[in-house]
Design an enzyme around this catalytic site. Sequence first.
Site, PDB file in Angstrom:
ATOM      1  N   GLY A 169      27.004  -1.744 -21.554  1.00 36.15           N
ATOM      2  CA  GLY A 169      27.115  -3.156 -21.200  1.00 36.15           C
ATOM      3  C   GLY A 169      28.580  -3.578 -21.208  1.00 36.15           C
ATOM      4  N   GLY A 170      28.781  -4.862 -21.465  1.00 36.17           N
ATOM      5  CA  GLY A 170      30.140  -5.404 -21.482  1.00 36.17           C
ATOM      6  C   GLY A 170      31.017  -4.748 -22.524  1.00 36.17           C
ATOM      7  N   GLY A 403      55.946   8.891   3.811  1.00 37.28           N
ATOM      8  CA  GLY A 403      55.964   7.815   2.829  1.00 37.28           C
ATOM      9  C   GLY A 403      55.912   8.362   1.416  1.00 37.28           C
ATOM     10  N   ALA A 404      55.290   9.533   1.277  1.00 37.90           N
ATOM     11  CA  ALA A 404      55.173  10.115  -0.060  1.00 37.90           C
ATOM     12  C   ALA A 404      56.556  10.450  -0.634  1.00 37.90           C
ATOM     13  CB  ALA A 404      54.291  11.352  -0.008  1.00 37.90           C
TER      14      ALA A 404
END
Length: 513
Positions: A169-170, A403-404
Amino acid sequence: MRNKIEQLQDKIKMAHAGGGAERIAAQHKKGKLTARERIHFLLDENSFEEIGMMVTHRSTDFGMEREKYLGDGVVTGYGNINGRLVYVFSQDFTVFGGSLSETHAEKICRIMEMAMKNGAPVVGLNDSGGARIQEGVVSLGGYADIFYRNVQASGVIPQLSAIMGPCAGGAVYSPSITDFILMVEHTSYMFVTGPNVVKTVTHEEVSSEDLGGASAHATKSGVTHFACANEMDAINHVKKLLSYMPQNCEEIPSPLPYTASDETRPALNVMMPENANQPYDVREVIAEIADADSFLEVHKNFAENIVVGFARLAGRSIGIVANQPAYLAGVLDNNASIKSARFVRFCDCFNIPLLVLEDVPGFLPGTDQEWNGIITNGAKLLYAFCEATVPRITVITRKAYGGAYDVMNSKHIGADLNYAWPTAEIAVMGAKGAAEIIFKKEITAAEHPQEKWLEKEKLYSDIFANPYRAAERGFVDEVIEPAQTRNKLIKAFKMLENKAVSLPRKKHGNIPL
Ligand code: HXC
């Protein structure tokens, strides 16, 4: 007086008994240690000082006032790991399944606040059935109080979460805000909704282990940084991990003693395969560069095309980010970008210098990558490097394409030094693809297009498939013999140890999340 002391001793005994012998036996039967046993193995002998041992819950619904346990399901306090102060909380599954009540949460918050005030890490040992169901919203509030403090402490002190049982859960959001998660194979799991809810909502049948066990989170989701074989392995990983970190963001990690010797590593001269498209395991390069056996890999089985982890160089902590040519040719993709960006930011938070070993053919093309946000995710890594003010050095061992090249800690985005091996190829793209684009007309018009293509590929390769164009521009500071890499890095990081850079004044940046 004697009676009073006996009364105290009785109470201590009661607190130490947790949920009682039967539940402790059940815990052991599952292959799990108790909350106190975990603390015993985690901390230096006799260093633990408990805080809040007598705390009990305040709940009165469902007859809860008749069932109280001293400590209320969490053991909190402080102690030492290898002589250094840490704060610790350890949830006790034998008391209401380690579930989080209002007071249980208050104890954890108290430890976190003390850790922040006194500048020392917090280690959380999680083993809990989640919100104390009998307390309802009060318990939910307790979680939120912890989340809030997790965020306040983020970047101030290291926060580590070892998951030693259920975390559902949370409840998962506290560990996930902390810096590192360690899970134990087969006895721990994390999920937002468990198998029953999954079945109802999506009709999928899945076991807890497959849904949220250590393996699933170490390989598929990347939620956990370490999947440990057993609890002792997890505890030892916590200790080792902390050894690379400072106590807080104002300090630098303490170096280990180191005696200088010949730092030449001839094996590096023969590490690169003859053919630039052949893979090699970058971990072998790391092993040569770093101090012997000092590399601790983080996120080992997730996004294996990039390797990240801590190591030591002449005794000093560094963080390493290295493209892994042995997996998907070391390409950058969504998961690799997210994994490495987070690691870079951690190192920068805690003054751990960064070493980048670059051999990257570029970003991975394809609809899967684009539709899953490679633009945003690649930008995370770019952003993380751009804002990092720790000493930063890059060694381009082979490919630095497109771009790398920019993203992988280039000088343009603030790297302090950029070395290249003679095998480096720094260009917009590989020679084959480049030739096809810029000589398209010549190739199609040629009598033998294939031969023309090869000829043009060679031409492009001769011009750009080397480090010297970049060195002429000063984008590469020095082309070095691989065997000298360790030597150069030791000197360079020493030279950079007093680096001081401040970012423009701002509230906080807006990293592309
Ligand atoms: C109170 C709990 C409890 C809980 C377990 N117990 N979970 N008590 N609140 N959340 C108690 C049981 O009553 C039992 O008490 C003891 O702990 C051990 O539980 P068992 O079920 O016998 O153990 P086991 O078979 O190992 O199963 C463990 C478990 C299961 C899988 C965790 O107990 C379970 O599903 N619990 C509920 C989990 C859950 O739904 N929690 C809420 C999640 S939502 P006795 O007296 O018999 O020893 C949530 C929201 C957080 O947490 C939101 C934050 C924003």
